[in-house]
Design a protein around this motif. Structure first.
Motif, PDB file in Angstrom:
ATOM      1  N   GLY A  67       0.770  -1.146   0.024  1.00 25.70           N
ATOM      2  CA  GLY A  67       0.100   0.039   0.113  1.00 25.70           C
ATOM      3  C   GLY A  67       0.898   1.385   0.033  1.00 25.70           C
ATOM      4  N   GLY A  68       2.271   0.994  -0.175  1.00 27.71           N
ATOM      5  CA  GLY A  68       2.949   2.308  -0.508  1.00 27.71           C
ATOM      6  C   GLY A  68       3.461   2.637  -1.739  1.00 27.71           C
ATOM      7  N   ASN A  69       4.667   2.993  -1.726  1.00 28.00           N
ATOM      8  CA  ASN A  69       5.342   3.473  -3.165  1.00 28.00           C
ATOM      9  C   ASN A  69       6.797   2.709  -3.451  1.00 28.00           C
ATOM     10  OD1 ASN A  69       3.533   5.523  -3.763  1.00 28.00           O
ATOM     11  ND2 ASN A  69       4.561   6.867  -2.514  1.00 28.00           N
ATOM     12  N   ARG A  70       7.183   2.121  -2.507  1.00 27.47           N
ATOM     13  CA  ARG A  70       8.473   1.077  -2.786  1.00 27.47           C
ATOM     14  C   ARG A  70       7.872  -0.116  -3.464  1.00 27.47           C
ATOM     15  NH1 ARG A  70      10.597   0.097   3.381  1.00 27.47           N
ATOM     16  NH2 ARG A  70      11.839  -1.651   2.033  1.00 27.47           N
ATOM     17  N   ARG A  71       8.696  -0.493  -4.547  1.00 23.72           N
ATOM     18  CA  ARG A  71       8.342  -1.473  -5.269  1.00 23.72           C
ATOM     19  C   ARG A  71       9.111  -2.731  -4.846  1.00 23.72           C
ATOM     20  NH1 ARG A  71       8.748  -0.131 -11.514  1.00 23.72           N
ATOM     21  NH2 ARG A  71       8.604  -2.505 -11.525  1.00 23.72           N
ATOM     22  N   GLY A  72       8.033  -3.839  -5.000  1.00 25.49           N
ATOM     23  CA  GLY A  72       8.506  -5.131  -4.616  1.00 25.49           C
ATOM     24  C   GLY A  72       8.577  -5.383  -3.301  1.00 25.49           C
ATOM     25  N   LEU A  73       8.025  -4.545  -2.373  1.00 24.97           N
ATOM     26  CA  LEU A  73       7.817  -4.691  -0.978  1.00 24.97           C
ATOM     27  C   LEU A  73       6.781  -5.757  -0.788  1.00 24.97           C
ATOM     28  CD1 LEU A  73       8.725  -3.740   1.751  1.00 24.97           C
ATOM     29  CD2 LEU A  73       6.997  -2.149   1.791  1.00 24.97           C
ATOM     30  N   ALA A  74       5.870  -6.000  -1.178  1.00 27.68           N
ATOM     31  CA  ALA A  74       4.834  -7.172  -0.871  1.00 27.68           C
ATOM     32  C   ALA A  74       5.640  -8.401  -1.296  1.00 27.68           C
ATOM     33  CB  ALA A  74       3.527  -6.867  -1.719  1.00 27.68           C
ATOM     34  N   GLY A  75       6.314  -8.448  -2.400  1.00 25.37           N
ATOM     35  CA  GLY A  75       7.067  -9.495  -2.849  1.00 25.37           C
ATOM     36  C   GLY A  75       8.047 -10.052  -1.906  1.00 25.37           C
ATOM     37  N   ASP A  76       8.744  -8.977  -1.454  1.00 30.92           N
ATOM     38  CA  ASP A  76       9.724  -9.425  -0.243  1.00 30.92           C
ATOM     39  C   ASP A  76       9.166  -9.728   0.793  1.00 30.92           C
ATOM     40  OD1 ASP A  76      11.657  -8.521  -2.138  1.00 30.92           O
ATOM     41  OD2 ASP A  76      11.723  -6.285  -1.188  1.00 30.92           O
ATOM     42  N   VAL A  77       8.137  -9.306   1.406  1.00 30.58           N
ATOM     43  CA  VAL A  77       7.518  -9.725   2.717  1.00 30.58           C
ATOM     44  C   VAL A  77       6.842 -10.833   2.387  1.00 30.58           C
ATOM     45  CG1 VAL A  77       5.817  -9.153   4.046  1.00 30.58           C
ATOM     46  CG2 VAL A  77       7.068  -7.329   3.384  1.00 30.58           C
ATOM     47  N   GLY A  78       6.190 -11.178   1.214  1.00 26.92           N
ATOM     48  CA  GLY A  78       5.574 -12.743   0.993  1.00 26.92           C
ATOM     49  C   GLY A  78       6.385 -13.678   1.154  1.00 26.92           C
ATOM     50  N   ARG A  79       7.775 -13.409   0.729  1.00 21.83           N
ATOM     51  CA  ARG A  79       8.901 -14.503   0.592  1.00 21.83           C
ATOM     52  C   ARG A  79       9.423 -14.875   1.819  1.00 21.83           C
ATOM     53  NH1 ARG A  79       9.830 -12.432  -4.196  1.00 21.83           N
ATOM     54  NH2 ARG A  79      11.141 -10.637  -3.574  1.00 21.83           N
ATOM     55  N   ALA A  80       9.391 -13.857   2.781  1.00 19.14           N
ATOM     56  CA  ALA A  80       9.781 -13.868   4.237  1.00 19.14           C
ATOM     57  C   ALA A  80       8.768 -14.629   4.919  1.00 19.14           C
ATOM     58  CB  ALA A  80       9.916 -12.431   4.798  1.00 19.14           C
ATOM     59  N   LEU A  81       7.607 -14.368   4.780  1.00 21.81           N
ATOM     60  CA  LEU A  81       6.308 -15.137   5.479  1.00 21.81           C
ATOM     61  C   LEU A  81       6.578 -16.650   4.992  1.00 21.81           C
ATOM     62  CD1 LEU A  81       3.624 -12.530   5.528  1.00 21.81           C
ATOM     63  CD2 LEU A  81       4.662 -13.311   7.585  1.00 21.81           C
ATOM     64  N   ARG A  82       6.819 -16.773   3.807  1.00 18.94           N
ATOM     65  CA  ARG A  82       6.878 -18.391   3.151  1.00 18.94           C
ATOM     66  C   ARG A  82       7.998 -19.007   3.935  1.00 18.94           C
ATOM     67  NH1 ARG A  82       5.849 -16.059  -2.213  1.00 18.94           N
ATOM     68  NH2 ARG A  82       3.630 -16.731  -2.451  1.00 18.94           N
ATOM     69  N   VAL A 137      -2.051  -8.851   5.199  1.00 18.37           N
ATOM     70  CA  VAL A 137      -0.856  -7.590   5.724  1.00 18.37           C
ATOM     71  C   VAL A 137      -0.686  -6.623   4.590  1.00 18.37           C
ATOM     72  CG1 VAL A 137       1.610  -7.578   6.161  1.00 18.37           C
ATOM     73  CG2 VAL A 137       0.497  -9.862   6.823  1.00 18.37           C
ATOM     74  N   LEU A 138      -0.896  -5.616   5.147  1.00 19.38           N
ATOM     75  CA  LEU A 138      -0.740  -4.325   4.380  1.00 19.38           C
ATOM     76  C   LEU A 138       0.359  -3.688   4.455  1.00 19.38           C
ATOM     77  CD1 LEU A 138      -3.825  -4.788   4.307  1.00 19.38           C
ATOM     78  CD2 LEU A 138      -4.230  -2.599   3.534  1.00 19.38           C
ATOM     79  N   VAL A 139       1.567  -3.549   3.719  1.00 18.76           N
ATOM     80  CA  VAL A 139       2.669  -2.722   4.072  1.00 18.76           C
ATOM     81  C   VAL A 139       2.864  -1.539   3.352  1.00 18.76           C
ATOM     82  CG1 VAL A 139       4.047  -4.988   4.884  1.00 18.76           C
ATOM     83  CG2 VAL A 139       3.998  -4.237   2.535  1.00 18.76           C
ATOM     84  N   GLY A 140       3.220  -0.691   4.011  1.00 17.45           N
ATOM     85  CA  GLY A 140       3.515   0.714   3.253  1.00 17.45           C
ATOM     86  C   GLY A 140       4.944   1.397   3.479  1.00 17.45           C
ATOM     87  N   ASP A 141       5.090   2.548   3.103  1.00 15.66           N
ATOM     88  CA  ASP A 141       6.399   3.420   3.141  1.00 15.66           C
ATOM     89  C   ASP A 141       7.061   3.387   4.191  1.00 15.66           C
ATOM     90  OD1 ASP A 141       6.042   3.766   0.333  1.00 15.66           O
ATOM     91  OD2 ASP A 141       4.947   5.630   0.805  1.00 15.66           O
ATOM     92  N   LYS A 142       6.510   3.223   5.466  1.00 16.59           N
ATOM     93  CA  LYS A 142       7.069   3.411   6.762  1.00 16.59           C
ATOM     94  C   LYS A 142       6.985   1.963   7.256  1.00 16.59           C
ATOM     95  CE  LYS A 142       5.734   7.944   7.787  1.00 16.59           C
ATOM     96  NZ  LYS A 142       5.110   8.754   8.733  1.00 16.59           N
ATOM     97  N   TYR A 143       7.243   0.919   6.666  1.00  7.77           N
ATOM     98  CA  TYR A 143       7.344  -0.581   6.935  1.00  7.77           C
ATOM     99  C   TYR A 143       8.569  -0.597   8.016  1.00  7.77           C
ATOM    100  CZ  TYR A 143       8.669  -5.248   6.560  1.00  7.77           C
ATOM    101  OH  TYR A 143       8.781  -6.707   6.586  1.00  7.77           O
ATOM    102  N   GLY A 144       7.880  -1.125   9.126  1.00  4.56           N
ATOM    103  CA  GLY A 144       8.898  -1.260  10.338  1.00  4.56           C
ATOM    104  C   GLY A 144       9.746  -2.488  10.430  1.00  4.56           C
ATOM    105  N   GLY A 145       9.584  -3.379   9.371  1.00  7.15           N
ATOM    106  CA  GLY A 145      10.716  -4.384   9.278  1.00  7.15           C
ATOM    107  C   GLY A 145       9.912  -5.598   9.883  1.00  7.15           C
ATOM    108  N   PHE A 146      10.633  -6.842   9.449  1.00 13.50           N
ATOM    109  CA  PHE A 146      10.422  -8.154   9.652  1.00 13.50           C
ATOM    110  C   PHE A 146      11.004  -8.759  10.966  1.00 13.50           C
ATOM    111  CE2 PHE A 146       9.982 -12.708   8.790  1.00 13.50           C
ATOM    112  CZ  PHE A 146       8.758 -12.805   8.306  1.00 13.50           C
ATOM    113  N   ASN A 147      10.323  -9.285  11.851  1.00 16.58           N
ATOM    114  CA  ASN A 147      10.817  -9.814  12.839  1.00 16.58           C
ATOM    115  C   ASN A 147      11.070 -11.396  12.761  1.00 16.58           C
ATOM    116  OD1 ASN A 147      11.435 -10.632  15.663  1.00 16.58           O
ATOM    117  ND2 ASN A 147       9.593 -10.276  16.519  1.00 16.58           N
TER     118      ASN A 147
END
Length: 174
Positions: A67-82, A137-147
């Motif tokens: 939900g932000g302007n950073r390209r590929g963020l959903a893909g990166d987060v999806g891979r981390a969750l997988r 999971v909706l991630v935006g420009d102020k994504y806090g990071g993955f734990n």
């Protein structure tokens, strides 16, 4: 005289009205035949017994939306969750703009929402009373990071969880 004029005009007037109704029906039918088919509603979740009263990441279905302007963020987060064992159905953009991470699920206290929230720093939870047991999971420009150290299982007091019907809480998942 008026009665005679009315009798002369009555038949053509009736035919014009009926023609109008016929044309409207044809237009309505044509537009409805060509309208896109609405999507099927999601299948409701099914209450299932959890082995050892644990809900594991392998039993949770997640959709990730950027939900932000950073390209590929959903893909990166999806891979981390997988990598942590979650079943990730979708990784795509959303029209809803968000600045920080938002976890969307049936309620904030649902075990699948609690489990997913643990992986996101500073995430907010939004309940939408969904019936299918998935988590968005909706991630935006102020994504806090993955734990990365978050637990991949959560204890459920009732030893039951509402999971999508295609998934089961079999001992193989434990």
């Amino acid at each position: 005289m008026i009665g005679r004029v009315f009798r002369i005009v009555r038949t053509p007037l009736t035919l014009l009205i009926l023609l109008g109704v016929l044309c409207y029906g044809a237009w309505w039918g044509y537009t409805n035949v060509l309208a896109p088919v609405p999507p099927l509603p999601p299948e409701p979740c099914v209450e299932q017994q959890l082995p050892n009263s644990q809900l594991r990441a392998t039993q949770v279905t997640v959709n990730v939306y950027n939900g932000g302007n950073r390209r590929g963020l959903a893909g990166d987060v999806g891979r981390a969750l997988r990598d942590k064992g979650f079943r990730v159905l979708k990784t795509t953009n959303t029209k809803e703009k968000v600045s920080s991470t938002v976890i969307v699920g049936a309620s904030a206290s649902n075990p699948e929402v609690v489990l997913v929230k643990g992986f996101f720093k500073g995430a907010k939870v939004r309940a939408d009373k969904r019936q299918d047991g998935t988590v968005d999971v909706l991630v935006g420009d102020k994504y806090g990071g993955f734990n990365k150290k978050a637990p991949t299982a959560v204890t459920v007091k009732s030893a039951k969880a509402c999971l999508p019907p295609s998934q089961s809480a079999t001992p193989a998942d434990s």
